[in-house]
Design a protein around this motif. Sequence first.
Motif, PDB file in Angstrom:
ATOM      1  N   LEU A 199       1.237  10.262  -5.081  1.00 19.75           N
ATOM      2  CA  LEU A 199       2.613  10.611  -4.728  1.00 19.75           C
ATOM      3  C   LEU A 199       2.634  11.916  -3.948  1.00 19.75           C
ATOM      4  O   LEU A 199       1.905  12.856  -4.275  1.00 19.75           O
ATOM      5  CB  LEU A 199       3.453  10.763  -5.993  1.00 19.75           C
ATOM      6  N   ARG A 200       3.481  11.956  -2.951  1.00 27.25           N
ATOM      7  CA  ARG A 200       3.687  13.163  -2.152  1.00 27.25           C
ATOM      8  C   ARG A 200       5.175  13.432  -2.024  1.00 27.25           C
ATOM      9  O   ARG A 200       5.984  12.508  -1.991  1.00 27.25           O
ATOM     10  CB  ARG A 200       3.083  13.002  -0.750  1.00 27.25           C
ATOM     11  N   ASP A 217       0.801  -1.218   0.000  1.00 22.67           N
ATOM     12  CA  ASP A 217       0.000   0.000   0.000  1.00 22.67           C
ATOM     13  C   ASP A 217       0.838   1.274   0.000  1.00 22.67           C
ATOM     14  O   ASP A 217       0.378   2.317  -0.441  1.00 22.67           O
ATOM     15  CB  ASP A 217      -0.935   0.022   1.207  1.00 22.67           C
ATOM     16  N   HIS A 218       2.063   1.191   0.535  1.00 21.64           N
ATOM     17  CA  HIS A 218       2.935   2.358   0.664  1.00 21.64           C
ATOM     18  C   HIS A 218       4.349   1.986   0.254  1.00 21.64           C
ATOM     19  O   HIS A 218       4.777   0.850   0.435  1.00 21.64           O
ATOM     20  CB  HIS A 218       3.000   2.856   2.120  1.00 21.64           C
ATOM     21  N   PHE A 219       5.068   2.953  -0.284  1.00 23.10           N
ATOM     22  CA  PHE A 219       6.514   2.823  -0.475  1.00 23.10           C
ATOM     23  C   PHE A 219       7.102   4.218  -0.578  1.00 23.10           C
ATOM     24  O   PHE A 219       6.377   5.206  -0.708  1.00 23.10           O
ATOM     25  CB  PHE A 219       6.872   1.947  -1.682  1.00 23.10           C
ATOM     26  N   SER A 220       8.410   4.291  -0.505  1.00 20.86           N
ATOM     27  CA  SER A 220       9.106   5.579  -0.587  1.00 20.86           C
ATOM     28  C   SER A 220      10.293   5.475  -1.519  1.00 20.86           C
ATOM     29  O   SER A 220      10.881   4.408  -1.678  1.00 20.86           O
ATOM     30  CB  SER A 220       9.614   6.005   0.796  1.00 20.86           C
ATOM     31  N   THR A 221      10.641   6.598  -2.114  1.00 23.74           N
ATOM     32  CA  THR A 221      11.891   6.751  -2.840  1.00 23.74           C
ATOM     33  C   THR A 221      12.676   7.827  -2.091  1.00 23.74           C
ATOM     34  O   THR A 221      12.246   8.287  -1.028  1.00 23.74           O
ATOM     35  CB  THR A 221      11.643   7.181  -4.304  1.00 23.74           C
ATOM     36  N   ASP A 222      13.774   8.265  -2.644  1.00 24.44           N
ATOM     37  CA  ASP A 222      14.568   9.290  -1.972  1.00 24.44           C
ATOM     38  C   ASP A 222      13.773  10.568  -1.714  1.00 24.44           C
ATOM     39  O   ASP A 222      13.906  11.185  -0.659  1.00 24.44           O
ATOM     40  CB  ASP A 222      15.817   9.644  -2.789  1.00 24.44           C
ATOM     41  N   GLU A 233      11.321  -1.798 -10.356  1.00 27.66           N
ATOM     42  CA  GLU A 233      11.823  -2.738  -9.353  1.00 27.66           C
ATOM     43  C   GLU A 233      10.657  -3.448  -8.670  1.00 27.66           C
ATOM     44  O   GLU A 233      10.686  -4.669  -8.477  1.00 27.66           O
ATOM     45  CB  GLU A 233      12.676  -1.984  -8.319  1.00 27.66           C
ATOM     46  N   ILE A 234       9.618  -2.721  -8.326  1.00 25.05           N
ATOM     47  CA  ILE A 234       8.446  -3.315  -7.688  1.00 25.05           C
ATOM     48  C   ILE A 234       7.802  -4.342  -8.625  1.00 25.05           C
ATOM     49  O   ILE A 234       7.497  -5.468  -8.219  1.00 25.05           O
ATOM     50  CB  ILE A 234       7.424  -2.231  -7.290  1.00 25.05           C
ATOM     51  N   GLY A 235       7.595  -3.948  -9.870  1.00 21.16           N
ATOM     52  CA  GLY A 235       6.927  -4.833 -10.827  1.00 21.16           C
ATOM     53  C   GLY A 235       7.701  -6.092 -11.144  1.00 21.16           C
ATOM     54  O   GLY A 235       7.151  -7.194 -11.134  1.00 21.16           O
ATOM     55  N   LEU A 236       8.985  -5.949 -11.421  1.00 19.75           N
ATOM     56  CA  LEU A 236       9.775  -7.106 -11.840  1.00 19.75           C
ATOM     57  C   LEU A 236      10.259  -7.944 -10.670  1.00 19.75           C
ATOM     58  O   LEU A 236      10.271  -9.178 -10.749  1.00 19.75           O
ATOM     59  CB  LEU A 236      10.962  -6.655 -12.694  1.00 19.75           C
ATOM     60  N   SER A 237      10.672  -7.311  -9.582  1.00 20.94           N
ATOM     61  CA  SER A 237      11.256  -8.057  -8.462  1.00 20.94           C
ATOM     62  C   SER A 237      10.221  -8.450  -7.411  1.00 20.94           C
ATOM     63  O   SER A 237      10.095  -9.623  -7.073  1.00 20.94           O
ATOM     64  CB  SER A 237      12.365  -7.232  -7.802  1.00 20.94           C
ATOM     65  N   ARG A 238       9.488  -7.496  -6.910  1.00 24.53           N
ATOM     66  CA  ARG A 238       8.544  -7.809  -5.825  1.00 24.53           C
ATOM     67  C   ARG A 238       7.296  -8.525  -6.327  1.00 24.53           C
ATOM     68  O   ARG A 238       6.843  -9.483  -5.722  1.00 24.53           O
ATOM     69  CB  ARG A 238       8.150  -6.546  -5.077  1.00 24.53           C
ATOM     70  N   LEU A 239       6.712  -8.023  -7.414  1.00 25.46           N
ATOM     71  CA  LEU A 239       5.504  -8.650  -7.952  1.00 25.46           C
ATOM     72  C   LEU A 239       5.829  -9.803  -8.899  1.00 25.46           C
ATOM     73  O   LEU A 239       4.931 -10.547  -9.285  1.00 25.46           O
ATOM     74  CB  LEU A 239       4.643  -7.607  -8.677  1.00 25.46           C
ATOM     75  N   GLU A 240       7.085  -9.913  -9.295  1.00 27.87           N
ATOM     76  CA  GLU A 240       7.569 -10.978 -10.185  1.00 27.87           C
ATOM     77  C   GLU A 240       6.797 -11.045 -11.496  1.00 27.87           C
ATOM     78  O   GLU A 240       6.500 -12.114 -12.011  1.00 27.87           O
ATOM     79  CB  GLU A 240       7.560 -12.328  -9.456  1.00 27.87           C
ATOM     80  N   LEU A 251      10.169  10.963  -2.638  1.00 25.29           N
ATOM     81  CA  LEU A 251       8.721  10.806  -2.733  1.00 25.29           C
ATOM     82  C   LEU A 251       8.209   9.724  -1.791  1.00 25.29           C
ATOM     83  O   LEU A 251       8.927   8.767  -1.494  1.00 25.29           O
ATOM     84  CB  LEU A 251       8.320  10.411  -4.162  1.00 25.29           C
ATOM     85  N   THR A 252       6.966   9.892  -1.358  1.00 20.16           N
ATOM     86  CA  THR A 252       6.255   8.807  -0.694  1.00 20.16           C
ATOM     87  C   THR A 252       5.045   8.483  -1.553  1.00 20.16           C
ATOM     88  O   THR A 252       4.476   9.358  -2.214  1.00 20.16           O
ATOM     89  CB  THR A 252       5.808   9.184   0.737  1.00 20.16           C
ATOM     90  N   ALA A 253       4.677   7.216  -1.554  1.00 21.13           N
ATOM     91  CA  ALA A 253       3.558   6.749  -2.371  1.00 21.13           C
ATOM     92  C   ALA A 253       2.574   6.024  -1.468  1.00 21.13           C
ATOM     93  O   ALA A 253       2.977   5.232  -0.616  1.00 21.13           O
ATOM     94  CB  ALA A 253       4.068   5.816  -3.461  1.00 21.13           C
ATOM     95  N   GLU A 254       1.284   6.331  -1.656  1.00 17.81           N
ATOM     96  CA  GLU A 254       0.245   5.651  -0.895  1.00 17.81           C
ATOM     97  C   GLU A 254      -0.838   5.192  -1.857  1.00 17.81           C
ATOM     98  O   GLU A 254      -1.162   5.890  -2.825  1.00 17.81           O
ATOM     99  CB  GLU A 254      -0.325   6.557   0.194  1.00 17.81           C
ATOM    100  N   ARG A 255      -1.356   4.009  -1.577  1.00 16.64           N
ATOM    101  CA  ARG A 255      -2.407   3.431  -2.418  1.00 16.64           C
ATOM    102  C   ARG A 255      -3.511   4.453  -2.671  1.00 16.64           C
ATOM    103  O   ARG A 255      -3.963   5.146  -1.762  1.00 16.64           O
ATOM    104  CB  ARG A 255      -2.974   2.202  -1.706  1.00 16.64           C
ATOM    105  N   LEU A 256      -3.929   4.532  -3.939  1.00 15.35           N
ATOM    106  CA  LEU A 256      -4.971   5.470  -4.332  1.00 15.35           C
ATOM    107  C   LEU A 256      -6.252   5.221  -3.535  1.00 15.35           C
ATOM    108  O   LEU A 256      -6.661   4.073  -3.331  1.00 15.35           O
ATOM    109  CB  LEU A 256      -5.249   5.302  -5.830  1.00 15.35           C
ATOM    110  N   HIS A 257      -6.861   6.306  -3.083  1.00 21.70           N
ATOM    111  CA  HIS A 257      -8.019   6.241  -2.193  1.00 21.70           C
ATOM    112  C   HIS A 257      -8.955   7.417  -2.494  1.00 21.70           C
ATOM    113  O   HIS A 257      -8.543   8.394  -3.114  1.00 21.70           O
ATOM    114  CB  HIS A 257      -7.496   6.309  -0.746  1.00 21.70           C
TER     115      HIS A 257
END
Length: 165
Positions: free
Chosen positions: A65-66, A2-7, A114-121, A9-15
């Motif tokens: 994104l924030r 639902d959440h992740f961060s980059t250097d 990275e999320i798509g290929l590695s985490r979600l495979e 930005l923070t990302a939260e699931r659309l709501h």
Amino acid sequence: MDHFSTDRLTAERLHESHLADLVALHLDPEVSRFLGGVRSAETTEAYLATNMAHWDQHGYGLWALRTKDGAFAGRAGIRHILVDGVDEIEIAYTFKRDLWGRGLASEIATALTEIGLSRLELSSLIGLVFVEHGASRRVLEKANYLFEKTTTHHGEDVVIYRIRR
């Protein structure tokens, strides 16, 4: 996820709480010119519902994104899209105009990949970009996506870039 961060930005699931920010983003003609045009509040509300349903169906989708100070920056994500009759999975990113040119699109494209290929495979991801949108094409190229083809999507000339696991 639902959440992740980059250097930067923070990302939260659309709501539903993101509707006002998305409406403002989609009403900006410069932002929307490579998204198929300005979208009304009603169209954006339907867009939000569709993308929240995508999360429920697939377990991933678009994030709001924030910036690190909490200001709304845009939207980005990984989602299914029908292209030339084929169910593809694309990365997508759109930022507020005042944040353009700062490398945020490259930052989020790298994270989404990275999320798509590695985490979600997922086996592959595409980027679908209007032919004349050079900045977005460069973002995908910097993220190691390879040009695959030119096609039309919703009546617009687009290019498809792909990266494989």
